[in-house]
Design a protein around this motif. Structure first.
Motif, PDB file in Angstrom:
ATOM      1  N   TRP A   3       0.843  -1.205   0.000  1.00 39.99           N
ATOM      2  CA  TRP A   3       0.000   0.000   0.000  1.00 39.99           C
ATOM      3  C   TRP A   3       0.872   1.246   0.000  1.00 39.99           C
ATOM      4  N   LEU A   4       1.875   1.276   0.887  1.00 33.41           N
ATOM      5  CA  LEU A   4       2.759   2.451   0.986  1.00 33.41           C
ATOM      6  C   LEU A   4       3.503   2.679  -0.324  1.00 33.41           C
ATOM      7  N   LYS A   5       4.030   1.596  -0.911  1.00 35.68           N
ATOM      8  CA  LYS A   5       4.787   1.733  -2.153  1.00 35.68           C
ATOM      9  C   LYS A   5       3.892   2.178  -3.305  1.00 35.68           C
ATOM     10  N   THR A   6       2.687   1.629  -3.378  1.00 30.87           N
ATOM     11  CA  THR A   6       1.777   1.954  -4.480  1.00 30.87           C
ATOM     12  C   THR A   6       1.344   3.414  -4.441  1.00 30.87           C
ATOM     13  N   LEU A   7       1.010   3.928  -3.262  1.00 34.06           N
ATOM     14  CA  LEU A   7       0.475   5.289  -3.165  1.00 34.06           C
ATOM     15  C   LEU A   7       1.527   6.323  -2.773  1.00 34.06           C
ATOM     16  N   GLY A   8       2.724   5.885  -2.427  1.00 34.49           N
ATOM     17  CA  GLY A   8       3.829   6.819  -2.250  1.00 34.49           C
ATOM     18  C   GLY A   8       3.879   7.518  -0.910  1.00 34.49           C
ATOM     19  N   TYR A   9       3.206   7.019   0.118  1.00 33.53           N
ATOM     20  CA  TYR A   9       3.236   7.640   1.434  1.00 33.53           C
ATOM     21  C   TYR A   9       4.243   6.922   2.339  1.00 33.53           C
ATOM     22  N   THR A  10       4.576   7.580   3.449  1.00 34.40           N
ATOM     23  CA  THR A  10       5.406   6.958   4.467  1.00 34.40           C
ATOM     24  C   THR A  10       4.517   6.483   5.604  1.00 34.40           C
ATOM     25  N   LEU A  11       5.050   5.581   6.412  1.00 32.94           N
ATOM     26  CA  LEU A  11       4.268   5.031   7.521  1.00 32.94           C
ATOM     27  C   LEU A  11       3.883   6.119   8.515  1.00 32.94           C
ATOM     28  N   GLU A  12       4.756   7.159   8.681  1.00 36.27           N
ATOM     29  CA  GLU A  12       4.465   8.235   9.617  1.00 36.27           C
ATOM     30  C   GLU A  12       3.264   9.062   9.185  1.00 36.27           C
ATOM     31  N   GLU A  13       3.042   9.157   7.868  1.00 34.97           N
ATOM     32  CA  GLU A  13       1.941   9.982   7.368  1.00 34.97           C
ATOM     33  C   GLU A  13       0.575   9.311   7.554  1.00 34.97           C
ATOM     34  N   ILE A  14       0.554   8.006   7.717  1.00 34.90           N
ATOM     35  CA  ILE A  14      -0.717   7.281   7.751  1.00 34.90           C
ATOM     36  C   ILE A  14      -1.534   7.628   8.989  1.00 34.90           C
ATOM     37  N   SER A  15      -0.859   7.934  10.106  1.00 28.03           N
ATOM     38  CA  SER A  15      -1.581   8.163  11.355  1.00 28.03           C
ATOM     39  C   SER A  15      -2.551   9.342  11.278  1.00 28.03           C
ATOM     40  N   SER A  16      -2.320  10.277  10.366  1.00 25.31           N
ATOM     41  CA  SER A  16      -3.189  11.449  10.264  1.00 25.31           C
ATOM     42  C   SER A  16      -4.028  11.447   8.984  1.00 25.31           C
ATOM     43  N   MET A  17      -4.132  10.290   8.333  1.00 29.69           N
ATOM     44  CA  MET A  17      -4.839  10.231   7.052  1.00 29.69           C
ATOM     45  C   MET A  17      -6.183   9.536   7.194  1.00 29.69           C
ATOM     46  N   TYR A  18      -7.088   9.870   6.259  1.00 31.18           N
ATOM     47  CA  TYR A  18      -8.425   9.316   6.235  1.00 31.18           C
ATOM     48  C   TYR A  18      -8.673   8.644   4.891  1.00 31.18           C
ATOM     49  N   TRP A  19      -9.716   7.831   4.867  1.00 29.17           N
ATOM     50  CA  TRP A  19     -10.113   7.097   3.655  1.00 29.17           C
ATOM     51  C   TRP A  19     -10.279   8.019   2.454  1.00 29.17           C
ATOM     52  N   TRP A  20     -10.855   9.200   2.702  1.00 31.32           N
ATOM     53  CA  TRP A  20     -11.139  10.122   1.586  1.00 31.32           C
ATOM     54  C   TRP A  20      -9.875  10.746   1.021  1.00 31.32           C
ATOM     55  N   ASP A  21      -8.769  10.728   1.772  1.00 29.51           N
ATOM     56  CA  ASP A  21      -7.527  11.352   1.303  1.00 29.51           C
ATOM     57  C   ASP A  21      -6.923  10.629   0.113  1.00 29.51           C
ATOM     58  N   ILE A  22      -7.240   9.356  -0.054  1.00 30.41           N
ATOM     59  CA  ILE A  22      -6.606   8.583  -1.129  1.00 30.41           C
ATOM     60  C   ILE A  22      -7.571   8.299  -2.279  1.00 30.41           C
ATOM     61  N   LEU A  23      -8.770   8.879  -2.218  1.00 29.08           N
ATOM     62  CA  LEU A  23      -9.768   8.590  -3.257  1.00 29.08           C
ATOM     63  C   LEU A  23      -9.787   9.662  -4.334  1.00 29.08           C
ATOM     64  N   ASP A  24      -9.873   9.244  -5.578  1.00 33.01           N
ATOM     65  CA  ASP A  24     -10.145  10.162  -6.685  1.00 33.01           C
ATOM     66  C   ASP A  24     -11.601  10.645  -6.548  1.00 33.01           C
ATOM     67  N   PRO A  25     -11.868  11.923  -6.849  1.00 33.12           N
ATOM     68  CA  PRO A  25     -13.251  12.419  -6.723  1.00 33.12           C
ATOM     69  C   PRO A  25     -14.284  11.555  -7.437  1.00 33.12           C
ATOM     70  N   ALA A  26     -13.890  10.902  -8.522  1.00 30.18           N
ATOM     71  CA  ALA A  26     -14.840  10.061  -9.248  1.00 30.18           C
ATOM     72  C   ALA A  26     -15.285   8.858  -8.424  1.00 30.18           C
ATOM     73  N   SER A  27     -14.529   8.515  -7.368  1.00 26.79           N
ATOM     74  CA  SER A  27     -14.874   7.359  -6.536  1.00 26.79           C
ATOM     75  C   SER A  27     -15.570   7.754  -5.243  1.00 26.79           C
ATOM     76  N   PHE A  28     -15.856   9.044  -5.028  1.00 23.84           N
ATOM     77  CA  PHE A  28     -16.492   9.463  -3.773  1.00 23.84           C
ATOM     78  C   PHE A  28     -17.871   8.805  -3.597  1.00 23.84           C
ATOM     79  N   GLU A  29     -18.690   8.836  -4.647  1.00 24.38           N
ATOM     80  CA  GLU A  29     -20.048   8.299  -4.520  1.00 24.38           C
ATOM     81  C   GLU A  29     -20.047   6.797  -4.251  1.00 24.38           C
ATOM     82  N   PRO A  30     -19.289   5.977  -5.049  1.00 23.82           N
ATOM     83  CA  PRO A  30     -19.273   4.539  -4.703  1.00 23.82           C
ATOM     84  C   PRO A  30     -18.648   4.274  -3.339  1.00 23.82           C
TER      85      PRO A  30
END
Length: 802
Positions: free
Chosen positions: A234-261
């Motif tokens: 997951w980290l490698k695919t989306l380019g984040y570090t483990l430290e950044e995950i603690s302050s992230m939410y589901w919506w932070d990694i979604l393209d706007p086209a995927s908000f409704e589904p």
């Protein structure tokens, strides 16, 4: 034939049953081996079984989801999990079975429970006697296949069975049997977690699987959608570090086209549902899109969904390939289609719809259900199917009806559509309109059958000439053109009135070509005349027919248009600025192509210290493109863009984008490079809108490509935010601004010259003491080996000597 279990599905269902403990303790519950010898004491066995008589909702849901996965894996319709001993079984979860079939499943569980191993019944054995004693008539059932695996509890007692069944004979390979036992192990693990027992040792290999799987895994809190855990993929695919995950939410990694589904997914997860194969688009840290297929499941806490686990399979490559295929499918000129096995259309492209006179594929599919509706002779479809059966592939020409009732001839290429089991599941192919070819064939046939009638009916000049260069016949139109009777031509050698035509006839017969054409300009009866002469050999090359079409008016129109374009090009040239010699020397070249284009440029001082420089290129050719470029030049020269700071290039481009829209300019747009040079600070500020980068060469031939990150042509999209970039100008540097016509040229070997090739040429020329624009243009012409450019060429050279 059954198929192997998907590794991602098996991993997902394994994780779902034990991921909460794994994520909290980085270990999983132990999994009891599949087959172990157990005690024979019936009382102890019943006591062990009683621990599983009452299951909570979460365990029943997990068993049902595992059972629902089995038909997908083995491509069989029926699966069930039953708990109990022979004669006392209770089905806890099932898919696809009738009540009688479930009764049989419990009956046949006798074999795996007693033998404590996987049992395959194919063809089926008779059900045990107790079932017959209960009045069930198994002979009336259609089941033909049964495979059952015993569920062995941790104490070694059989507590039930996991089975698959089918109504047709099946076969299980060794791999499939192992897969079935693996699923039984998962069922036992799910049941074991239901029991109240002390913590068990960790299961490190499950964590190792999570860390080394090719799929991305995450868990999130259902109440606020915080990310709780992600694996390394997951980290490698989306380019984040483990430290950044603690302050992230589901919506932070979604393209706007995927908000409704994504909202729908959360609603279902909160109800305890699981989802598989959900398409989503994720965003990397840098904003790149990643297409995934996702599996979701709820994790329960205190008898209600609390968290969710998600497994993402990266399908970006597949998605891009699909989009490319769809683009090819829609943009090809051929009419493409797919049919069901019954012959109904299930997919067509736009080219096919237009070929048959329909506005869109949707309209076509709503009105045409079967090819026989299109064939002028409907019975030909059955003939096509017969030929497909014998030949395996069919190419034929057929006359078809269009939407408006007219008919055309098409060449239809048809072949069966085969699945992975070599079964015909439909048909596919393509269609090409061959009406012009059929019409040409009819015309030639008419010429052979009724030669004289054709000679006289053709409005142009027609002559039949032998291979020894003598007239065999002409039509009246040719005779009238030269004011001679027909008899004056018959038997005479060609060229007696038109030497250029006579030479063309001799050259044509001297070649192996069957057809040829030439444009001949001449003076007939004191007037200019131009003819397009088309020649075709006849009578086994012993003669040829020559047809002359009067194109005098077309030639005059072309000459007038050429003169008009030349005049327009000269007008554009008159608007362009003259070269500057000081304080900043600027030289320029404007070379219009044979087709007038939309190149334009200007440079002028905004004040004593600031020099504005720009070059634009309008899409397309002709007077409309030139008119738009001149309009923009006048707009900028008059600084008629209210509220715009002309010292700020990005503001100029933004204002132009607001003022000029494609839909108002007949879908034309333009690219532009705009810069402002401060000669006091020796700083160049610039912005770019879809234009090739300007090239800055230092005195030692170092190259800088001056472009901005946001670079969208003017008029293409509204609300584009352009940006400035800047650089310092060293003494002795030279700046080159140009249109793409100077490097988009075809080399003699057929390859396309590129921007990088042109930049290399500039760098090499920079080292020459006599470096100037004429030298550059001369070297470019040597590349194409042509004097004329196929597109307008504009080139500016700015020297920063001081």
């Amino acid at each position: 034939m059954s198929k192997l279990i998907s590794p991602s599905h098996l991993l997902f269902y394994s994780l779902k049953t034990g991921v909460r403990n794994l994520l909290r303790t980085l270990a999983a519950d132990r999994i009891t081996p599949m087959i172990v010898p157990g005690p024979n004491d019936e009382t102890e066995r019943l006591q062990a079984l009683s621990r599983y008589e009452t299951l909570d909702a979460a365990t029943l849901t997990a068993l049902q989801e595992l059972t629902a996965l089995i038909p997908q894996i083995f491509q069989m319709p029926i699966a069930a999990i039953a708990l109990g001993i022979p004669g006392h079984c209770v089905v806890k979860s099932q898919v696809g079975a009738t009540p009688d079939e479930l009764h049989l499943a419990c009956a046949w569980s006798t074999y795996p429970l007693e033998q404590k191993r996987l049992v395959v019944l194919n063809p089926l054995a008779q059900p045990p006697n107790f079932l017959q004693d209960n009045g069930t008539d198994a002979s009336q059932d259609t089941l033909c296949f049964y495979a059952g695996v015993p569920l062995i509890a941790s104490e070694g007692y059989p507590i039930g069975t996991l089975c698959i069944m089918d109504r047709v004979p099946q076969h299980l390979s060794a791999t499939h049997k192992q897969t079935l036992q693996t699923l039984a192990t998962q069922a036992v693990a799910t049941l074991e977690r239901h029991r109240i027992q002390p913590p068990t040792p960790a299961q490190p290999h499950l964590l190792d699987v999570i860390n080394h799987t090719h799929d991305a895994i995450q868990t999130l809190c259902l109440s606020d959608q915080r990310l709780l855990y992600v694996n390394p993929v997951w980290l490698k695919t989306l380019g984040y570090t483990l430290e950044e995950i603690s302050s992230m939410y589901w919506w932070d990694i979604l393209d706007p086209a995927s908000f409704e589904p994504a909202s729908t997914i959360l609603e279902k997860l909160r109800l305890g549902e699981s989802l598989t194969g959900v398409p989503l688009i994720l965003l990397t840290k840098t904003g790149d899109r990643v297409w995934v297929e996702a599996n979701f499941s709820s994790l329960w806490e205190r008898n209600q969904p609390d968290q969710a686990i998600a497994l993402f399979r990266n399908v970006t490559g597949e998605q891009q390939a699909r989009l490319k295929y769809e683009q090819l499918f829609e943009n090809t000129a051929l009419g493409l289609f797919q049919l069901t096995l019954e012959g109904s259309y299930c997919q067509i492209n736009s080219a096919l719809a237009k070929m048959y006179g329909y506005e869109s594929p949707t309209q076509f599919l709503s009105r045409v259900e079967h090819p026989r509706q299109l064939y002028l002779q409907p019975h030909e479809w059955e003939e096509c199917l017969h030929l497909l059966e014998t030949q395996g592939h069919l190419v034929h020409e057929v006359e078809v009806k269009r939407f408006d009732g007219s008919t055309i001839w098409v060449s239809e290429n048809l072949r069966p559509l085969i699945d992975i089991k070599a079964r015909i599941i439909g048909y596919e192919g393509f269609v090409q309109d061959v009406t012009p070819n059929k019409q040409a064939e009819a015309t030639v046939q008419l010429a052979r059958d009724q030669l004289q009638a054709v000679l006289d009916a053709v409005p142009g000049t027609v002559s039949l000439i032998s291979a020894d260069f003598h007239y065999l016949g002409v039509n009246r139109h040719l005779a009238a053109t030269y004011n001679l009777p027909l008899a004056q031509f018959i038997g005479r050698e060609v060229g007696f009135r038109q030497s250029a035509f006579g030479q063309f006839v001799r050259d044509f017969f001297a070649t192996q070509s069957r057809e040829a054409s030439i444009e001949i300009d001449s003076e007939v009866n004191g007037a200019f005349r131009s003819d397009l002469v088309i020649a075709k050999k006849w009578l086994e090359d012993q003669a040829a027919v020559f047809v002359g079409i009067d194109i005098t008016e077309r030639k005059r129109a072309e000459a007038a248009l050429k003169a008009e374009l030349a005049e327009a090009a000269e007008y554009v040239r008159s608007l362009l600025p003259l070269p500057l010699s000081e304080p900043v020397p600027i030289d320029s070249r404007f070379i219009p192509s044979q087709q007038l284009g939309g190149d334009c440029f200007d440079y002028y001082w905004l004040d004593d210290d600031h020099l504005a420089i720009y070059l634009l290129d309008v899409s397309g050719h002709g007077s409309r493109a030139a008119l738009l470029s001149v309009s923009v030049l006048n707009l900028l020269r008059a600084r008629f863009l209210p509220g715009t700071d002309f010292y700020q290039p990005y503001q100029v481009l933004t204002a132009l984008n607001h003022a000029i829209k494609m839909e108002r300019q007949r879908n034309m747009y333009f690219t532009i490079w705009y810069g402002v040079y401060n000669q006091v600070q020796r700083q160049l500020v610039y912005s770019c809108a879809g234009h090739p980068p300007a090239i800055l060469l230092s005195q030692d031939s170092r190259v800088q490509k001056l472009r901005t990150e946001t670079s969208v042509p003017i008029g293409m999209f509204p609300n584009i935010k352009y940006e400035n970039a800047s650089c310092q100008i060293e003494a002795g540097s030279s700046l080159y601004i140009f249109s793409d016509g100077i490097y988009e040229i075809n080399e003699p070997d057929g390859s396309m010259w590129s921007l990088d090739n042109f930049v290399e040429l500039l760098a090499e020329c920079r080292q020459s003491n006599s470096f100037n624009l004429e030298q550059v243009l001369g070297l470019v012409r040597q590349v194409s080996q042509e004097d004329m450019f196929h597109d307008d060429v504009s080139l500016l050279q700015v020297k920063f000597d001081g």
